[in-house]
Design a protein around this motif. Structure first.
Motif, PDB file in Angstrom:
ATOM      1  N   GLY A 170       0.823  -1.215   0.000  1.00 44.43           N
ATOM      2  CA  GLY A 170       0.000   0.000   0.000  1.00 44.43           C
ATOM      3  C   GLY A 170       0.851   1.257   0.000  1.00 44.43           C
ATOM      4  N   SER A 171       2.169   1.084  -0.057  1.00 49.33           N
ATOM      5  CA  SER A 171       3.057   2.253   0.019  1.00 49.33           C
ATOM      6  C   SER A 171       3.618   2.597  -1.359  1.00 49.33           C
ATOM      7  CB  SER A 171       4.216   1.929   0.977  1.00 49.33           C
ATOM      8  OG  SER A 171       5.389   2.583   0.574  1.00 49.33           O
ATOM      9  N   ASN A 172       3.494   3.862  -1.749  1.00 44.77           N
ATOM     10  CA  ASN A 172       4.008   4.278  -3.062  1.00 44.77           C
ATOM     11  C   ASN A 172       5.511   4.065  -3.184  1.00 44.77           C
ATOM     12  OD1 ASN A 172       1.635   4.950  -4.297  1.00 44.77           O
ATOM     13  ND2 ASN A 172       1.646   7.060  -3.559  1.00 44.77           N
ATOM     14  N   THR A 180       0.223   3.647  -8.637  1.00 43.39           N
ATOM     15  CA  THR A 180       0.359   4.189  -7.286  1.00 43.39           C
ATOM     16  C   THR A 180      -0.806   3.686  -6.441  1.00 43.39           C
ATOM     17  OG1 THR A 180      -0.962   6.093  -7.883  1.00 43.39           O
ATOM     18  CG2 THR A 180       1.442   6.344  -8.085  1.00 43.39           C
ATOM     19  N   ARG A 181      -0.685   3.897  -5.158  1.00 43.25           N
ATOM     20  CA  ARG A 181      -1.764   3.565  -4.218  1.00 43.25           C
ATOM     21  C   ARG A 181      -3.063   4.271  -4.650  1.00 43.25           C
ATOM     22  NH1 ARG A 181      -2.087   3.226   1.497  1.00 43.25           N
ATOM     23  NH2 ARG A 181      -3.783   4.488   2.259  1.00 43.25           N
ATOM     24  N   GLU A 182      -2.935   5.555  -5.059  1.00 44.91           N
ATOM     25  CA  GLU A 182      -4.118   6.341  -5.431  1.00 44.91           C
ATOM     26  C   GLU A 182      -4.781   5.744  -6.678  1.00 44.91           C
ATOM     27  OE1 GLU A 182      -1.057   7.704  -4.762  1.00 44.91           O
ATOM     28  OE2 GLU A 182      -1.621   8.334  -2.732  1.00 44.91           O
ATOM     29  N   LYS A 183      -3.957   5.374  -7.672  1.00 45.80           N
ATOM     30  CA  LYS A 183      -4.508   4.785  -8.909  1.00 45.80           C
ATOM     31  C   LYS A 183      -5.191   3.463  -8.591  1.00 45.80           C
ATOM     32  CE  LYS A 183      -2.574   6.683 -12.982  1.00 45.80           C
ATOM     33  NZ  LYS A 183      -1.241   6.908 -13.527  1.00 45.80           N
ATOM     34  N   TYR A 184      -4.564   2.686  -7.734  1.00 45.93           N
ATOM     35  CA  TYR A 184      -5.142   1.382  -7.362  1.00 45.93           C
ATOM     36  C   TYR A 184      -6.500   1.586  -6.703  1.00 45.93           C
ATOM     37  CZ  TYR A 184      -5.609  -3.296  -5.378  1.00 45.93           C
ATOM     38  OH  TYR A 184      -6.069  -4.555  -5.047  1.00 45.93           O
ATOM     39  N   LEU A 185      -6.549   2.535  -5.753  1.00 44.58           N
ATOM     40  CA  LEU A 185      -7.811   2.761  -5.034  1.00 44.58           C
ATOM     41  C   LEU A 185      -8.891   3.305  -5.969  1.00 44.58           C
ATOM     42  CD1 LEU A 185      -6.449   4.131  -1.636  1.00 44.58           C
ATOM     43  CD2 LEU A 185      -7.686   1.982  -2.009  1.00 44.58           C
ATOM     44  N   GLU A 197       0.925   1.886   5.721  1.00 41.40           N
ATOM     45  CA  GLU A 197       0.229   2.277   4.485  1.00 41.40           C
ATOM     46  C   GLU A 197      -0.505   1.067   3.900  1.00 41.40           C
ATOM     47  OE1 GLU A 197       0.078   5.700   4.015  1.00 41.40           O
ATOM     48  OE2 GLU A 197       1.179   5.690   2.114  1.00 41.40           O
ATOM     49  N   THR A 198       0.136  -0.105   3.983  1.00 39.25           N
ATOM     50  CA  THR A 198      -0.518  -1.330   3.491  1.00 39.25           C
ATOM     51  C   THR A 198      -1.756  -1.619   4.324  1.00 39.25           C
ATOM     52  OG1 THR A 198       1.581  -2.228   2.702  1.00 39.25           O
ATOM     53  CG2 THR A 198      -0.179  -3.817   3.089  1.00 39.25           C
ATOM     54  N   ILE A 199      -1.593  -1.484   5.648  1.00 44.15           N
ATOM     55  CA  ILE A 199      -2.738  -1.729   6.530  1.00 44.15           C
ATOM     56  C   ILE A 199      -3.867  -0.739   6.230  1.00 44.15           C
ATOM     57  CG2 ILE A 199      -3.453  -1.500   8.973  1.00 44.15           C
ATOM     58  CD1 ILE A 199      -1.090  -3.164   9.693  1.00 44.15           C
ATOM     59  N   SER A 200      -3.510   0.519   5.997  1.00 45.05           N
ATOM     60  CA  SER A 200      -4.572   1.511   5.741  1.00 45.05           C
ATOM     61  C   SER A 200      -5.248   1.224   4.395  1.00 45.05           C
ATOM     62  CB  SER A 200      -4.023   2.935   5.842  1.00 45.05           C
ATOM     63  OG  SER A 200      -3.918   3.543   4.586  1.00 45.05           O
ATOM     64  N   LEU A 201      -4.486   0.771   3.409  1.00 48.17           N
ATOM     65  CA  LEU A 201      -5.108   0.419   2.120  1.00 48.17           C
ATOM     66  C   LEU A 201      -6.061  -0.767   2.305  1.00 48.17           C
ATOM     67  CD1 LEU A 201      -3.863   0.496  -1.405  1.00 48.17           C
ATOM     68  CD2 LEU A 201      -4.510  -1.759  -0.579  1.00 48.17           C
ATOM     69  N   MET A 202      -5.623  -1.749   3.077  1.00 47.27           N
ATOM     70  CA  MET A 202      -6.499  -2.912   3.323  1.00 47.27           C
ATOM     71  C   MET A 202      -7.790  -2.457   4.010  1.00 47.27           C
ATOM     72  SD  MET A 202      -3.821  -5.819   4.635  1.00 47.27           S
ATOM     73  CE  MET A 202      -4.985  -7.173   4.751  1.00 47.27           C
TER      74      MET A 202
END
Ligand code: 5AD
Ligand code: SF4
Length: 463
Positions: A290-292, A303-308, A341-346
């Motif tokens: 989850g980290s750029n 990027t994280r933003e594009k993925y989300l 960042e990975t945890i927050s993306l999850m």
């Protein structure tokens, strides 16, 4: 020539095969069985009866490699006193790695399976020179598209490879080195094979590739050979067109696909999935981190933003779509804030399920050569445990949403835990277990969900 060779043995020539690793390896094993049976070899599941023992191997992580080494040690007793038979053959991704066991008589990589019968014959004749020349002339364009897979057991669902190799060069990944450059099978052969499968009684096919969304047919050959993609060229078939064609031509076949690289998934693919009821509503969309900073080091090209925003697009067009992931913890230079960042993306995505690994450097990859594997093992393990625990919470959250709903389930077989229950999957690829009643394998039934665990829905068929 081949028949004469086999006839030199008084009994039929038997082989035994074990498969390790990903779905593509399982599917490749079915191709290998097809090639060997066309050449007169007989499959046995009795190790002691086998003249040849084949292990179709995986090299993706150190653990996979270790389990093959352990298996070889277990099998060593079958070959005492330097006898020739059984021959031991290593197939698949590990065949490309350095020689690691004196038990092995031959190693054949994923692009050379058509040559297995020849190589066995040459090994029996001790013709080292010819074996070397065959292995050097590996066909980098191989797609096996003319070979129908032969499963060793009768099933309702199956896999079909539509792309092979990978051009993405994620820095941690050994696949581009073991399986070669990316190429796609012809859409005509894929459609024909799927029609064949449907006629044989299969009810579900999973289209496989390291990166299916990158599928591109422009007449054959490696993808890197196409210079510029002309979107208006009718003759060019991309993944969205392939899915659309397949789903329309075989409307009663369930279609799945795996794996999607977020970098390559197009809006058109999402629209085609939503348009066809026979394309399953599940996307395996590995994020890895989850980290750029880490995504960049991994060369993931998003990027994280594009993925989300891709996840958001999927959910807005197909709200019922399930999403699964792969995540690696402890990649080179991963600090606590990257892990968070990975945890927050999850937490944002709340995946339905996922596969989680701690990073293991693979010889030959960019990360192995240029980056430091500098996250201590105990920290990798702790971070891995944290994301596994979190995924469990998210899985339960997602599973509870099915409680009280009616799910359309394709019955695949007997439940492992209870002989009186069937197991099957809904369109979201979630396993559903329920009492058999009068239903049969291969039927699609409507199941009321009454309970769940983090990985299984439990239901019943109402009269
Ligand atoms: N270490 C750990 N996990 C890996 N994967 C691939 N290479 C490695 C590696 N060197 C994981 C990725 C990929 C999945 C198939 O295996 O998450 O998506
Ligand atoms: Fe490996 Fe990346 Fe290709 Fe997947 S997309 S097979 S992780 S190189």
């Amino acid at each position: 020539m081949k028949k004469n060779f086999l006839n030199t043995f008084k009994t039929p020539f038997f082989y035994y095969i074990e498969s390790y690793g990903c779905q593509m390896n399982i599917s490749d094993t079915e191709i290998i069985i097809s090639i060997l049976s066309k050449n007169g070899f007989l499959l046995t599941n009795n190790l002691k009866k086998a003249h040849i023992i084949l292990l179709n191997t995986c090299a993706i992580r150190k653990k996979a490699e270790q389990s093959i080494k352990n298996r070889l040690d277990n099998l060593r007793y079958l070959k005492s006193n330097n006898q020739k038979i059984p021959l031991f053959g290593i197939l698949g991704c590990l065949s490309k790695s350095e020689k690691y066991s004196n038990l092995i008589d031959f190693s054949i990589g994923p692009n050379s399976y058509r040559r297995i019968p020849d190589i066995i014959r040459l090994v029996m004749m001790n013709d080292e020179k010819k074996i070397k020349s065959i292995l050097l002339s590996e066909n980098q364009n191989e797609t096996y598209e003319s070979i129908s897979p032969s499963p060793s057991i009768k099933k309702i669902t199956t896999f079909l490879s539509i792309t092979r190799g990978c051009d993405n060069m994620c820095t941690f990944c050994i696949v581009p080195f073991t399986r070669g450059r990316e190429r796609s099978s012809s859409p005509y052969s894929i459609i024909k094979e799927c029609e064949n499968l449907y006629e044989k009684g299969y009810k579900e096919v999973t289209l496989l590739g390291q990166n299916v969304d990158s599928y591109l047919w422009f007449g054959g050959g490696l993808k890197k050979q196409i210079k510029k993609i002309d979107n208006n060229n009718e003759k060019i078939i991309d993944f969205s067109k392939l899915l659309d064609l397949l789903a329309s031509k075989i409307p009663f076949m369930r279609i799945r696909f795996s794996t999607s690289n977020p970098h390559d998934m197009s809006d058109k693919v999402i629209e085609v999935i939503s348009k066809h009821s026979n394309i399953c509503k599940h996307i395996h969309l590995p994020v890895q981190s989850g980290s750029n900073k880490i995504l960049k080091l991994m060369n993931r090209k998003y990027t994280r933003e594009k993925y989300l925003s891709l996840i958001q697009k999927i959910k807005s067009i197909i709200p019922e779509c399930s999403i699964s992931h792969d995540i690696i913890t402890g990649f080179c230079n991963e600090e606590e804030e990257d892990h968070l960042e990975t945890i927050s993306l999850m937490n944002k995505v709340k995946y339905d399920y996922g596969y989680m690994f701690s990073y293991s450097p693979r010889p030959g990859t960019y990360a192995y050569k240029k980056l430091k594997d500098n996250v201590p093992e105990n920290i990798k393990k702790r971070r891995l445990k944290e994301i596994i625990d979190l995924q469990r919470i998210h899985s339960i959250f997602r599973m509870k949403k099915y409680l009280g709903t009616i799910q359309e389930v394709l019955i695949e077989g007997k439940s492992k835990k209870n002989n009186q229950d069937w197991y099957g999957r809904n369109t979201q690829n979630i396993v559903v277990v329920f009492p058999k009643k009068l239903s049969k394998i291969g039927e699609t039934v409507f199941v009321k969900i009454i309970n769940c665990t983090s990985a299984t829905l439990i239901g019943r068929i109402d009269d």
